[in-house]
Scaffold this motif. Structure first.
Motif, PDB file in Angstrom:
ATOM      1  N   ASP A   6       0.825  -1.208   0.000  1.00  0.00           N
ATOM      2  CA  ASP A   6       0.000   0.000   0.000  1.00  0.00           C
ATOM      3  C   ASP A   6       0.857   1.255   0.000  1.00  0.00           C
ATOM      4  O   ASP A   6       0.454   2.297  -0.531  1.00  0.00           O
ATOM      5  CB  ASP A   6      -0.913   0.019   1.233  1.00  0.00           C
ATOM      6  N   SER A   7       2.023   1.164   0.636  1.00  0.00           N
ATOM      7  CA  SER A   7       2.878   2.355   0.753  1.00  0.00           C
ATOM      8  C   SER A   7       4.306   1.947   1.043  1.00  0.00           C
ATOM      9  O   SER A   7       4.574   0.827   1.503  1.00  0.00           O
ATOM     10  CB  SER A   7       2.371   3.265   1.880  1.00  0.00           C
ATOM     11  N   SER A   9       7.549   3.756   3.105  1.00  0.00           N
ATOM     12  CA  SER A   9       8.096   4.853   3.900  1.00  0.00           C
ATOM     13  C   SER A   9       9.602   4.667   3.979  1.00  0.00           C
ATOM     14  O   SER A   9      10.076   3.575   4.304  1.00  0.00           O
ATOM     15  CB  SER A   9       7.492   4.865   5.310  1.00  0.00           C
ATOM     16  N   GLU A  45      -1.462   1.130  12.975  1.00  0.00           N
ATOM     17  CA  GLU A  45      -2.396   2.189  12.614  1.00  0.00           C
ATOM     18  C   GLU A  45      -3.707   1.920  13.349  1.00  0.00           C
ATOM     19  O   GLU A  45      -4.371   0.913  13.119  1.00  0.00           O
ATOM     20  CB  GLU A  45      -2.600   2.226  11.099  1.00  0.00           C
ATOM     21  N   ASN A  54      -2.420  -5.196   8.141  1.00  0.00           N
ATOM     22  CA  ASN A  54      -2.169  -3.925   7.467  1.00  0.00           C
ATOM     23  C   ASN A  54      -0.674  -3.614   7.411  1.00  0.00           C
ATOM     24  O   ASN A  54      -0.165  -3.092   6.409  1.00  0.00           O
ATOM     25  CB  ASN A  54      -2.923  -2.814   8.197  1.00  0.00           C
ATOM     26  N   ARG A  57       1.564  -4.705   4.464  1.00  0.00           N
ATOM     27  CA  ARG A  57       1.491  -3.973   3.195  1.00  0.00           C
ATOM     28  C   ARG A  57       2.122  -2.591   3.285  1.00  0.00           C
ATOM     29  O   ARG A  57       2.106  -1.850   2.315  1.00  0.00           O
ATOM     30  CB  ARG A  57       0.028  -3.870   2.752  1.00  0.00           C
ATOM     31  N   ARG A  58       2.673  -2.242   4.459  1.00  0.00           N
ATOM     32  CA  ARG A  58       3.337  -0.946   4.647  1.00  0.00           C
ATOM     33  C   ARG A  58       4.838  -1.189   4.781  1.00  0.00           C
ATOM     34  O   ARG A  58       5.333  -1.512   5.847  1.00  0.00           O
ATOM     35  CB  ARG A  58       2.795  -0.232   5.885  1.00  0.00           C
ATOM     36  N   GLY A 111       4.788  -2.843  11.142  1.00  0.00           N
ATOM     37  CA  GLY A 111       5.224  -2.397   9.819  1.00  0.00           C
ATOM     38  C   GLY A 111       6.290  -3.321   9.260  1.00  0.00           C
ATOM     39  O   GLY A 111       7.163  -3.809   9.982  1.00  0.00           O
TER      40      GLY A 111
END
Length: 363
Positions: A6-7, A9, A45, A54, A57-58, A111
């Motif tokens: 998804d992202s 960082s 999150e 989640n 996917r980060r 993460g």
């Protein structure tokens, strides 16, 4: 294999690292942001129901602030230890196995982290190698993350294989549930790199190992790296006890031996499904339809839920006998079982961790 992100960082201090450049180039469709401290980006999150899922996917590219090399966290005086050393280059995994201990272990830090300063680990390995130049060490990267799951975009395996190929007393173990071997096939391991796969029968894989390569694909990948000069090994861990488990695991081993000659297998480890109360609760909450998580178990003296000892022993003994009669006996060991269980399964005392570690490193 393709894993969805998804992202991404990236810690500001890692912006110009080779890892960050490779990932940004390979995952050009994924939104990228730069952050002052990757540790904050790896936190849960709060607005999502499944913060652990989640987190997978980060992707967070950051600097590791603690040592890379450590003893296996599964090692303990209460268990027969295999002498395995862990090199932590990443944390979390894009696959999602319902039994995975990371669901509890990384609950507050989910993460998917990959450490851009991983070349600093080579200095730690140099120190280890020099500390006992006549001793063999097995060092693996597959404890807190799959060793190869994102290798198509990180390219880390190339640096690792190049380093270990020139070390006479260090063996690298890359542990995976994927078929991500393309980068490995371009490299010469010079006998110093071992690639291992977790293997489960199709019924277990399809029910519990979400997003992974099929057992048949894992065996096919193992055959390819074996032909390319790598050593191979397999982990039957966790072995799940269910009604047809005996026949399913025996059939799986037959399929393995039909593709990989037993004499070419460095070792096979075994361990049955085990869960702390916290992991058991997290797994059942995240995978309520997974019947494999609802089998009969008992809270063992080590504080983990396990299948009843007679069931565990029977499964171990059947498979150990299979390995022994394979034509060329396959070295095997148990993971996170006491020495007394090891002795009952193999009819001999468990070796000391240092002895076991050396045997597995050179096999």
């Amino acid at each position: 294999m393709k894993f969805d992100l998804d992202s991404i960082s990236i810690e500001e201090g890692c912006r110009d690292t080779s890892l960050a450049r490779r990932v940004v180039s390979a995952a050009d469709a994924v939104p990228v942001r730069y952050v002052a401290d990757g540790r904050a980006a790896a936190l849960p999150e709060s607005e999502v129901a499944d913060s652990f899922g989640n987190g997978k996917r980060r992707l967070v590219i950051m600097r590791r602030r603690t040592p890379f090399l450590m003893a296996c966290p599964a090692g303990s005086a209460e268990f027969a230890c295999c002498g395995y050393l862990v090199l932590t280059l990443a944390s979390n995994c894009p696959m999602d196995c319902s039994y995975c201990f990371l669901q509890e272990y990384l609950a507050d830090n989910p993460g998917f982290q990959i450490y851009a300063n991983y070349p600093d680990a080579f200095a730690e390995l140099d120190k280890l190698s020099a500390s006992a130049p006549n001793r063999q060490f097995r060092v693996g990267t597959g404890e807190l993350a799959d060793s190869l799951a994102m290798d198509s975009i990180t390219g880390i395996s190339a640096d690792l294989v190049e380093y270990f190929a020139s070390r006479k007393n260090l063996t690298l173990e890359l542990k995976t549930k994927t078929g991500e071997i393309d980068n490995l096939l371009k490299l010469d391991p010079r006998g110093r790199v071992l690639v291992s796969w977790t293997l489960s029968p199709p019924r277990v894989s399809e029910t519990m190992e979400h997003g992974t390569a099929s057992p048949a694909d894992r065996i096919a990948a193992a055959r390819r790296v074996l032909d390319a000069g790598y050593r191979v090994a397999f982990h039957l861990d966790p072995i799940v006890a269910y009604e047809d488990a005996e026949s399913d695991y025996v059939n799986m081993v037959d399929e393995l031996f039909s593709s990989i000659p037993p004499a070419k297998i460095s070792f096979i480890s075994m361990g049955t499904l085990r869960m702390t109360p916290g992991l058991r609760a997290a797994a059942r909450r995240r995978f309520p339809a997974d019947a494999m998580l609802l089998g009969e178990d008992v809270l063992a003296p080590d504080g983990r839920y396990r299948a009843f000892a007679p069931i565990r022993l029977r499964l171990y003994k059947i498979l150990a006998e299979k390995f022994k009669k394979a034509g060329a006996e396959v070295p095997a060991y148990l993971c996170m079982e006491p020495s007394s269980v090891h002795e009952r399964v193999f009819n001999r005392p468990a070796p000391a961790p240092s002895v076991a570690g050396e045997r597995l490193a050179i096999r």
